[in-house]
Design an enzyme around this catalytic site. Structure first.
Site, short mmCIF file in Angstrom:
data_model
loop_
_atom_site.label_atom_id
_atom_site.label_comp_id
_atom_site.label_asym_id
_atom_site.label_seq_id
_atom_site.Cartn_x
_atom_site.Cartn_y
_atom_site.Cartn_z
N ASN A 147 -6.17 11.12 -5.00
CA ASN A 147 -5.69 10.48 -3.87
C ASN A 147 -6.80 9.59 -3.17
O ASN A 147 -7.96 9.57 -3.66
CB ASN A 147 -5.36 11.42 -2.60
CG ASN A 147 -4.56 10.80 -1.65
OD1 ASN A 147 -3.54 9.96 -1.73
ND2 ASN A 147 -4.90 11.11 -0.32
N LYS A 148 -6.56 8.79 -2.15
CA LYS A 148 -7.56 8.05 -1.57
C LYS A 148 -8.94 8.59 -1.43
O LYS A 148 -9.06 9.78 -1.11
CB LYS A 148 -7.13 7.82 0.20
CG LYS A 148 -8.21 6.77 0.71
CD LYS A 148 -8.57 5.46 0.01
CE LYS A 148 -7.32 4.64 -0.36
NZ LYS A 148 -7.64 3.30 -1.07
N CYS A 161 -6.28 7.97 5.24
CA CYS A 161 -5.55 7.14 4.58
C CYS A 161 -4.22 6.78 5.26
O CYS A 161 -3.83 7.51 6.61
CB CYS A 161 -5.43 7.37 3.08
SG CYS A 161 -4.94 5.85 2.29
N SER A 184 -0.02 7.45 4.04
CA SER A 184 1.01 7.90 3.23
C SER A 184 2.25 7.72 4.12
O SER A 184 2.42 8.55 5.20
CB SER A 184 0.70 9.27 2.77
OG SER A 184 1.79 9.82 2.35
N ARG A 222 0.76 -1.28 0.12
CA ARG A 222 0.16 -0.11 -0.02
C ARG A 222 0.93 1.13 0.04
O ARG A 222 1.92 1.23 0.69
CB ARG A 222 -0.96 0.11 1.24
CG ARG A 222 -1.93 -1.20 1.24
CD ARG A 222 -2.64 -1.08 2.40
NE ARG A 222 -3.58 -2.10 2.11
CZ ARG A 222 -4.47 -2.71 3.14
NH1 ARG A 222 -4.51 -2.12 4.39
NH2 ARG A 222 -5.24 -3.56 3.12
N GLY A 223 0.44 2.13 -0.65
CA GLY A 223 1.04 3.47 -0.76
C GLY A 223 1.78 3.37 -2.08
O GLY A 223 2.42 2.50 -2.20
N ALA A 224 1.65 4.53 -2.77
CA ALA A 224 2.09 4.73 -4.17
C ALA A 224 3.64 4.24 -4.23
O ALA A 224 4.14 3.76 -4.89
CB ALA A 224 1.82 6.01 -4.78
N GLY A 225 4.45 5.11 -3.24
CA GLY A 225 5.89 4.82 -3.14
C GLY A 225 6.40 3.42 -3.05
O GLY A 225 7.06 2.80 -3.70
N ASP A 245 -1.65 9.93 -4.75
CA ASP A 245 -1.28 8.78 -5.75
C ASP A 245 -0.85 9.34 -7.03
O ASP A 245 -0.21 8.81 -7.79
CB ASP A 245 -2.41 7.91 -5.95
CG ASP A 245 -2.72 6.98 -4.63
OD1 ASP A 245 -3.34 7.37 -3.84
OD2 ASP A 245 -1.98 6.08 -4.76
C1 RUB Z 1 -2.98 4.85 -0.62
C2 RUB Z 1 -3.08 6.31 -0.64
C3 RUB Z 1 -2.01 7.22 -0.55
C4 RUB Z 1 -0.89 7.43 -1.60
C5 RUB Z 1 0.51 8.11 -1.17
O1 RUB Z 1 -4.08 4.27 -1.08
O2 RUB Z 1 -4.08 6.78 -1.36
O3 RUB Z 1 -2.31 8.34 0.14
O4 RUB Z 1 -0.83 6.13 -2.25
O5 RUB Z 1 1.09 7.05 -0.24
P1 RUB Z 1 -3.98 2.51 -1.38
P2 RUB Z 1 2.54 7.26 -0.25
O6 RUB Z 1 -3.61 1.76 -0.03
O7 RUB Z 1 -5.61 2.16 -1.46
O8 RUB Z 1 -3.12 2.15 -2.36
O9 RUB Z 1 2.84 8.76 0.27
O10 RUB Z 1 3.01 6.29 0.71
O11 RUB Z 1 3.15 7.05 -1.85
#
Ligand code: RUB
Length: 303
Positions: free
Chosen positions: A198-199, A119, A121, A4-7, A188
């Site tokens: 984003n979420k 969410c 992040s 989870r999380g784009a990164g 995202d």
């Molecule tokens: C995750 C989400 C996060 C972004 C940024 O959604 O919306 O806010 O991905 O995350 P899901 P990061 O869990 O449904 O993928 O800052 O870690 O990249």
């Protein structure tokens, strides 16, 4: 959805290529076949998540490097080491960005203030830990984030940060927004005009924050910019399984159509700051294309 999380998704994709590259190397009789094998793998990875743009940006960074080497007639061995080097360089960039974003965000958060987030992040957690650690943030409201409860991860990671962490339902965001000074969320994807994807639930929170005169800060690395999207509505929104929302037989509740968009679009005009590792953007229409260019996501021809 285990990642989870784009990164983190981008890191996982790059690690997948790194771990598979030896096999591609072995079965490829030529540098052309090796290139085709890597590209086939990139294609599979690209299809995993339609919305988050860090992975596509990471893969095009890798692919551009490969392309440059292939054009100068690099051997199969040289291409293999290009994959390795480019993947590691991008992974390093992903690793370093949250700390930079946290440092640039600190002066934008009022001393002793209250923040609200949605969410999970990893970048937002980095910002909040830093701000809580030096007393800038005293209280943080965290929404649980239906249907998959990513807010639980956020709350857990902010435990012991120094701020009071308050865990609320998504529906209570309106109730608590009036007590917050600033909404801090991740991204995202960010369109070239500054619209944020984003979420799901971010948009109503940002609209409410603006309505109540609160600041909205988006903590996002440059590689969250979707250079091909002029505006947020150009970004494909992933719909996830209805079972995430209602796990039982829908006939029990009258067989409604169950809709589960995973993300929503927040217009750029609702956002005060997009904090990237390269600069703080306050005028998205000009600032986002500038960051995209600085980050090497645009070629000179793209203007
Ligand atoms: C995750 C989400 C996060 C972004 C940024 O959604 O919306 O806010 O991905 O995350 P899901 P990061 O869990 O449904 O993928 O800052 O870690 O990249």
């Amino acid at each position: 959805m285990r990642i989870r999380g784009a990164g983190r998704i981008a890191v996982a994709g790059l690690e997948a290529i790194r771990s598979g590259v030896g096999e591609i190397y072995q079965v490829s009789g030529s540098s052309e076949a090796f290139l085709a094998g890597v590209r086939e793998t990139e294609k599979v990875l690209l299809e995993t998540r339609p919305t988050a743009v860090a992975l596509p940006n990471a893969l095009s960074f890798l692919d551009n490097n490969l392309d440059r080497e292939a054009r100068r007639g690099a051997s199969k061995d040289e291409l293999r080491s290009t994959v390795e080097k480019a993947a590691l360089e991008f992974i390093r960039r992903i690793g370093e960005s949250p700390e930079r974003i946290a440092n640039l965000s600190l002066p934008l958060i009022p001393k002793g203030s209250t923040a609200i987030t949605h969410c999970h992040s990893s970048v937002v957690v980095a910002v909040m830990k830093k701000a809580a650690g030096n007393g800038t943030l005293s209280t943080i409201y965290v929404t649980e984030t239906r249907p998959l409860y990513q807010g639980r991860i956020t709350a857990t990671q902010l435990g012991g940060s120094g701020a009071f962490v308050k865990f609320i339902t998504d529906s209570a965001a309106g109730f608590y927004m009036s007590r917050a000074d600033i909404l801090v969320v991740g991204a995202d994807a960010i369109a070239m005009n500054g619209d944020l994807v984003n979420k799901v639930g971010t948009f109503p929170m940002a609209a409410l924050a603006k309505q109540l005169g609160k600041k909205v800060l988006v903590a996002a690395e440059s590689y969250k910019i979707a250079t091909k999207a002029a505006m947020g509505t150009d970004i494909l929104i992933e719909f996830r399984s209805p079972r995430e929302i209602y796990g039982q037989d829908p006939a029990n509740i009258g067989n409604p159509e169950i809709l589960n968009p995973a993300f929503d679009v927040t217009p750029g005009r609702l956002i005060d700051f997009v904090v990237t590792e390269l600069e703080v953007v306050t005028e998205p229409e000009v600032g986002i294309p500038r960051v995209a260019k600085k980050a090497g996501l645009l070629s000179d021809d793209d203007g």
